[in-house]
Write a protein that holds these residues in place. Structure first.
Motif, mmCIF file in Angstrom:
data_model
loop_
_atom_site.group_PDB
_atom_site.id
_atom_site.type_symbol
_atom_site.label_atom_id
_atom_site.label_comp_id
_atom_site.label_asym_id
_atom_site.label_seq_id
_atom_site.Cartn_x
_atom_site.Cartn_y
_atom_site.Cartn_z
ATOM 1 N N ALA A 152 -4.232 -2.589 17.563
ATOM 2 C CA ALA A 152 -5.104 -2.660 16.400
ATOM 3 C C ALA A 152 -5.379 -1.266 15.859
ATOM 4 C CB ALA A 152 -6.415 -3.343 16.773
ATOM 5 N N ALA A 153 -5.183 -1.106 14.567
ATOM 6 C CA ALA A 153 -5.485 0.157 13.901
ATOM 7 C C ALA A 153 -6.879 0.087 13.294
ATOM 8 C CB ALA A 153 -4.457 0.444 12.813
ATOM 9 N N SER A 154 -7.616 1.181 13.422
ATOM 10 C CA SER A 154 -8.966 1.221 12.869
ATOM 11 C C SER A 154 -9.269 2.627 12.365
ATOM 12 C CB SER A 154 -9.997 0.808 13.926
ATOM 13 O OG SER A 154 -9.985 1.720 15.010
ATOM 14 N N GLY A 155 -10.348 2.720 11.587
ATOM 15 C CA GLY A 155 -10.736 4.023 11.061
ATOM 16 C C GLY A 155 -10.508 4.099 9.575
ATOM 17 N N SER A 156 -10.214 5.300 9.116
ATOM 18 C CA SER A 156 -10.018 5.555 7.698
ATOM 19 C C SER A 156 -8.602 5.141 7.295
ATOM 20 C CB SER A 156 -10.244 7.039 7.400
ATOM 21 O OG SER A 156 -10.057 7.309 6.028
ATOM 22 N N ILE A 157 -8.457 3.898 6.840
ATOM 23 C CA ILE A 157 -7.139 3.353 6.510
ATOM 24 C C ILE A 157 -7.109 2.917 5.055
ATOM 25 C CG2 ILE A 157 -5.475 1.528 6.979
ATOM 26 C CD1 ILE A 157 -6.552 1.476 9.865
ATOM 27 N N TYR A 158 -6.180 3.508 4.303
ATOM 28 C CA TYR A 158 -5.963 3.074 2.931
ATOM 29 C C TYR A 158 -4.842 2.045 2.890
ATOM 30 C CZ TYR A 158 -4.486 3.285 -1.960
ATOM 31 O OH TYR A 158 -4.123 2.957 -3.248
ATOM 32 N N SER A 159 -3.748 2.333 3.613
ATOM 33 C CA SER A 159 -2.635 1.388 3.696
ATOM 34 C C SER A 159 -1.808 1.698 4.936
ATOM 35 C CB SER A 159 -1.751 1.454 2.447
ATOM 36 O OG SER A 159 -1.108 2.709 2.342
ATOM 37 N N ILE A 160 -1.103 0.677 5.410
ATOM 38 C CA ILE A 160 -0.210 0.828 6.554
ATOM 39 C C ILE A 160 1.180 0.389 6.149
ATOM 40 C CG2 ILE A 160 0.261 0.215 8.947
ATOM 41 C CD1 ILE A 160 -2.673 -0.417 9.323
ATOM 42 N N ASN A 161 2.142 1.255 6.339
ATOM 43 C CA ASN A 161 3.522 0.909 6.034
ATOM 44 C C ASN A 161 4.151 0.272 7.269
ATOM 45 O OD1 ASN A 161 3.074 1.978 3.480
ATOM 46 N ND2 ASN A 161 3.835 3.980 4.054
ATOM 47 N N ALA A 162 5.184 0.880 7.806
ATOM 48 C CA ALA A 162 5.843 0.312 8.976
ATOM 49 C C ALA A 162 4.973 0.441 10.219
ATOM 50 C CB ALA A 162 7.177 1.011 9.206
ATOM 51 N N MET A 163 5.119 -0.536 11.099
ATOM 52 C CA MET A 163 4.484 -0.504 12.417
ATOM 53 C C MET A 163 5.570 -0.819 13.436
ATOM 54 S SD MET A 163 0.897 -2.518 11.661
ATOM 55 C CE MET A 163 -0.081 -1.673 12.911
ATOM 56 N N GLY A 164 5.393 -0.317 14.634
ATOM 57 C CA GLY A 164 6.441 -0.550 15.617
ATOM 58 C C GLY A 164 5.993 -0.315 17.040
ATOM 59 N N TRP A 165 6.889 -0.660 17.944
ATOM 60 C CA TRP A 165 6.664 -0.443 19.375
ATOM 61 C C TRP A 165 7.814 0.388 19.937
ATOM 62 C CZ3 TRP A 165 2.314 -1.850 21.880
ATOM 63 C CH2 TRP A 165 1.479 -2.792 21.249
ATOM 64 N N TYR A 166 7.466 1.378 20.734
ATOM 65 C CA TYR A 166 8.413 2.224 21.445
ATOM 66 C C TYR A 166 8.114 2.082 22.928
ATOM 67 C CZ TYR A 166 9.651 4.600 17.083
ATOM 68 O OH TYR A 166 10.086 4.890 15.813
ATOM 69 N N ARG A 167 9.087 2.484 23.746
ATOM 70 C CA ARG A 167 8.831 2.506 25.181
ATOM 71 C C ARG A 167 9.456 3.748 25.804
ATOM 72 N NH1 ARG A 167 12.372 -2.820 27.017
ATOM 73 N NH2 ARG A 167 14.472 -1.924 26.698
ATOM 74 N N ALA A 195 11.035 -2.240 18.690
ATOM 75 C CA ALA A 195 11.019 -3.123 17.529
ATOM 76 C C ALA A 195 10.135 -2.512 16.454
ATOM 77 C CB ALA A 195 10.494 -4.504 17.903
ATOM 78 N N ALA A 196 10.443 -2.809 15.204
ATOM 79 C CA ALA A 196 9.654 -2.313 14.089
ATOM 80 C C ALA A 196 9.542 -3.399 13.033
ATOM 81 C CB ALA A 196 10.277 -1.057 13.501
ATOM 82 N N ILE A 197 8.478 -3.300 12.222
ATOM 83 C CA ILE A 197 8.243 -4.295 11.179
ATOM 84 C C ILE A 197 7.631 -3.608 9.971
ATOM 85 C CG2 ILE A 197 5.982 -4.894 12.180
ATOM 86 C CD1 ILE A 197 6.525 -7.801 11.215
ATOM 87 N N THR A 198 8.124 -3.948 8.789
ATOM 88 C CA THR A 198 7.579 -3.381 7.558
ATOM 89 C C THR A 198 6.343 -4.166 7.127
ATOM 90 O OG1 THR A 198 8.874 -4.817 6.102
ATOM 91 C CG2 THR A 198 9.915 -2.766 6.844
ATOM 92 N N TYR A 199 5.659 -3.659 6.111
ATOM 93 C CA TYR A 199 4.491 -4.368 5.590
ATOM 94 C C TYR A 199 4.881 -5.764 5.128
ATOM 95 C CZ TYR A 199 0.392 -5.462 2.785
ATOM 96 O OH TYR A 199 -0.726 -6.067 2.268
ATOM 97 N N GLY A 200 6.069 -5.886 4.561
ATOM 98 C CA GLY A 200 6.515 -7.171 4.041
ATOM 99 C C GLY A 200 7.084 -8.110 5.094
ATOM 100 N N GLY A 201 7.232 -7.635 6.330
ATOM 101 C CA GLY A 201 7.662 -8.511 7.407
ATOM 102 C C GLY A 201 9.115 -8.362 7.836
ATOM 103 N N SER A 202 9.847 -7.430 7.249
ATOM 104 C CA SER A 202 11.222 -7.199 7.714
ATOM 105 C C SER A 202 11.187 -6.534 9.079
ATOM 106 C CB SER A 202 11.976 -6.312 6.719
ATOM 107 O OG SER A 202 12.100 -6.963 5.474
ATOM 108 N N THR A 203 12.081 -6.983 9.957
ATOM 109 C CA THR A 203 12.050 -6.508 11.340
ATOM 110 C C THR A 203 13.398 -5.940 11.767
ATOM 111 O OG1 THR A 203 12.665 -8.698 12.170
ATOM 112 C CG2 THR A 203 10.318 -8.220 11.998
ATOM 113 N N ASN A 204 13.349 -5.079 12.771
ATOM 114 C CA ASN A 204 14.568 -4.670 13.459
ATOM 115 C C ASN A 204 14.235 -4.445 14.925
ATOM 116 O OD1 ASN A 204 13.406 -1.993 12.373
ATOM 117 N ND2 ASN A 204 14.858 -1.316 13.916
ATOM 118 N N TYR A 205 15.251 -4.682 15.762
ATOM 119 C CA TYR A 205 15.076 -4.658 17.208
ATOM 120 C C TYR A 205 16.157 -3.821 17.886
ATOM 121 C CZ TYR A 205 12.070 -8.745 16.436
ATOM 122 O OH TYR A 205 11.075 -9.596 16.007
#
Length: 121
Positions: free
Chosen positions: A23-38, A49-59
Protein backbone atom coordinates in the motif's frame (compact mmCIF):
# COMPACT_ATOMS: atom_id res chain seq x y z
CA UNK A 1 6.61 12.03 1.97
CA UNK A 2 5.61 8.76 0.33
CA UNK A 3 5.68 5.32 1.93
CA UNK A 4 5.22 1.83 0.53
CA UNK A 5 4.26 -0.74 3.15
CA UNK A 6 4.33 -4.42 2.26
CA UNK A 7 2.65 -7.35 3.96
CA UNK A 8 1.90 -11.00 3.37
CA UNK A 9 5.28 -12.72 3.32
CA UNK A 10 6.07 -15.81 5.33
CA UNK A 11 6.94 -19.49 5.28
CA UNK A 12 5.04 -21.82 2.96
CA UNK A 13 5.49 -25.37 1.76
CA UNK A 14 6.29 -26.13 -1.89
CA UNK A 15 3.12 -26.02 -3.94
CA UNK A 16 1.50 -23.57 -1.55
CA UNK A 17 0.27 -20.03 -2.07
CA UNK A 18 0.89 -16.59 -0.62
CA UNK A 19 -0.53 -13.17 -1.38
CA UNK A 20 1.63 -10.08 -1.01
CA UNK A 21 0.18 -6.60 -0.64
CA UNK A 22 1.81 -3.20 -0.93
CA UNK A 23 0.00 0.00 0.00
CA UNK A 24 1.27 3.43 -0.98
CA UNK A 25 0.50 6.37 1.27
CA UNK A 26 1.51 9.97 1.82
CA UNK A 27 1.77 12.80 -0.65
CA UNK A 28 0.50 11.10 -3.82
CA UNK A 29 -0.69 12.91 -6.91
CA UNK A 30 -0.60 9.90 -9.24
CA UNK A 31 0.92 6.44 -9.52
CA UNK A 32 2.16 5.08 -12.81
CA UNK A 33 3.64 1.59 -12.96
CA UNK A 34 3.79 -0.61 -9.88
CA UNK A 35 5.71 -3.82 -9.55
CA UNK A 36 7.34 -6.51 -7.48
CA UNK A 37 11.04 -7.39 -7.45
CA UNK A 38 12.88 -10.06 -5.54
CA UNK A 39 16.41 -10.49 -4.28
CA UNK A 40 18.38 -13.46 -3.04
CA UNK A 41 21.91 -13.23 -1.55
CA UNK A 42 24.56 -13.21 -4.24
CA UNK A 43 22.08 -12.44 -6.99
CA UNK A 44 20.88 -9.25 -8.62
CA UNK A 45 17.47 -7.92 -7.79
CA UNK A 46 15.11 -9.18 -10.49
CA UNK A 47 11.75 -7.99 -11.73
CA UNK A 48 9.02 -10.49 -10.90
CA UNK A 49 5.96 -8.70 -12.26
CA UNK A 50 4.81 -5.20 -13.16
CA UNK A 51 1.48 -3.53 -13.91
CA UNK A 52 0.61 -0.19 -15.47
CA UNK A 53 -2.12 2.14 -14.24
CA UNK A 54 -4.35 0.79 -16.99
CA UNK A 55 -3.76 -2.83 -16.00
CA UNK A 56 -1.23 -4.05 -18.57
CA UNK A 57 1.07 -6.63 -17.02
CA UNK A 58 4.37 -8.34 -17.64
CA UNK A 59 6.02 -11.21 -15.81
CA UNK A 60 9.38 -12.86 -15.45
CA UNK A 61 9.43 -16.11 -17.42
CA UNK A 62 10.09 -18.05 -14.22
CA UNK A 63 6.74 -17.03 -12.68
CA UNK A 64 4.43 -16.94 -15.70
CA UNK A 65 1.33 -19.02 -15.10
CA UNK A 66 1.94 -19.16 -11.35
CA UNK A 67 1.96 -15.53 -10.18
CA UNK A 68 -0.66 -12.85 -10.80
CA UNK A 69 -0.15 -9.14 -10.23
CA UNK A 70 -3.11 -6.80 -9.74
CA UNK A 71 -3.77 -3.34 -8.35
CA UNK A 72 -6.49 -1.24 -6.78
CA UNK A 73 -6.07 2.33 -8.01
CA UNK A 74 -8.50 3.68 -5.42
CA UNK A 75 -6.57 2.13 -2.54
CA UNK A 76 -3.15 2.79 -4.14
CA UNK A 77 -2.35 -0.85 -3.53
CA UNK A 78 -0.66 -3.54 -5.59
CA UNK A 79 -0.97 -7.27 -4.98
CA UNK A 80 1.00 -10.34 -5.96
CA UNK A 81 -0.84 -13.66 -5.81
CA UNK A 82 1.74 -16.42 -5.79
CA UNK A 83 0.58 -20.00 -6.45
CA UNK A 84 2.43 -23.28 -6.94
CA UNK A 85 5.37 -21.86 -5.05
CA UNK A 86 8.78 -23.48 -5.48
CA UNK A 87 11.87 -23.40 -3.25
CA UNK A 88 13.59 -21.24 -5.87
CA UNK A 89 10.96 -18.54 -5.24
CA UNK A 90 12.52 -18.00 -1.83
CA UNK A 91 13.69 -14.39 -1.66
CA UNK A 92 13.02 -10.98 -0.18
CA UNK A 93 10.26 -9.40 -2.23
CA UNK A 94 10.20 -5.64 -2.74
CA UNK A 95 7.37 -3.45 -3.93
CA UNK A 96 8.18 -0.64 -6.36
CA UNK A 97 6.06 2.23 -7.63
CA UNK A 98 6.56 5.27 -9.85
CA UNK A 99 4.81 8.08 -7.99
CA UNK A 100 4.25 11.75 -8.65
CA UNK A 101 3.86 13.74 -5.45
CA UNK A 102 2.55 16.76 -7.33
CA UNK A 103 1.63 17.82 -10.83
CA UNK A 104 4.80 19.93 -10.75
CA UNK A 105 7.15 16.98 -10.29
CA UNK A 106 8.25 14.09 -12.47
CA UNK A 107 7.54 10.54 -11.27
CA UNK A 108 10.00 9.11 -8.78
CA UNK A 109 10.67 5.48 -7.96
CA UNK A 110 9.82 4.39 -4.44
CA UNK A 111 10.59 1.09 -2.75
CA UNK A 112 9.03 -0.85 0.09
CA UNK A 113 11.05 -2.26 2.96
CA UNK A 114 10.91 -5.83 1.66
CA UNK A 115 9.12 -8.93 2.88
CA UNK A 116 10.66 -12.38 3.22
CA UNK A 117 9.11 -15.27 1.34
CA UNK A 118 10.48 -18.71 2.21
CA UNK A 119 9.34 -21.83 0.39
CA UNK A 120 10.46 -24.93 2.22
CA UNK A 121 9.18 -28.23 3.52
Amino acid sequence: QVQLVESGGGLVQPGGSLRLSCAASGSIYSINAMGWYRHTPGEQRELVAAITYGGSTNYADSVKGRFTISRDNVKNTVYLQMNSLKPEDTAVYYCNADIRSSSYYSPKAYWGQGTQVTVSS
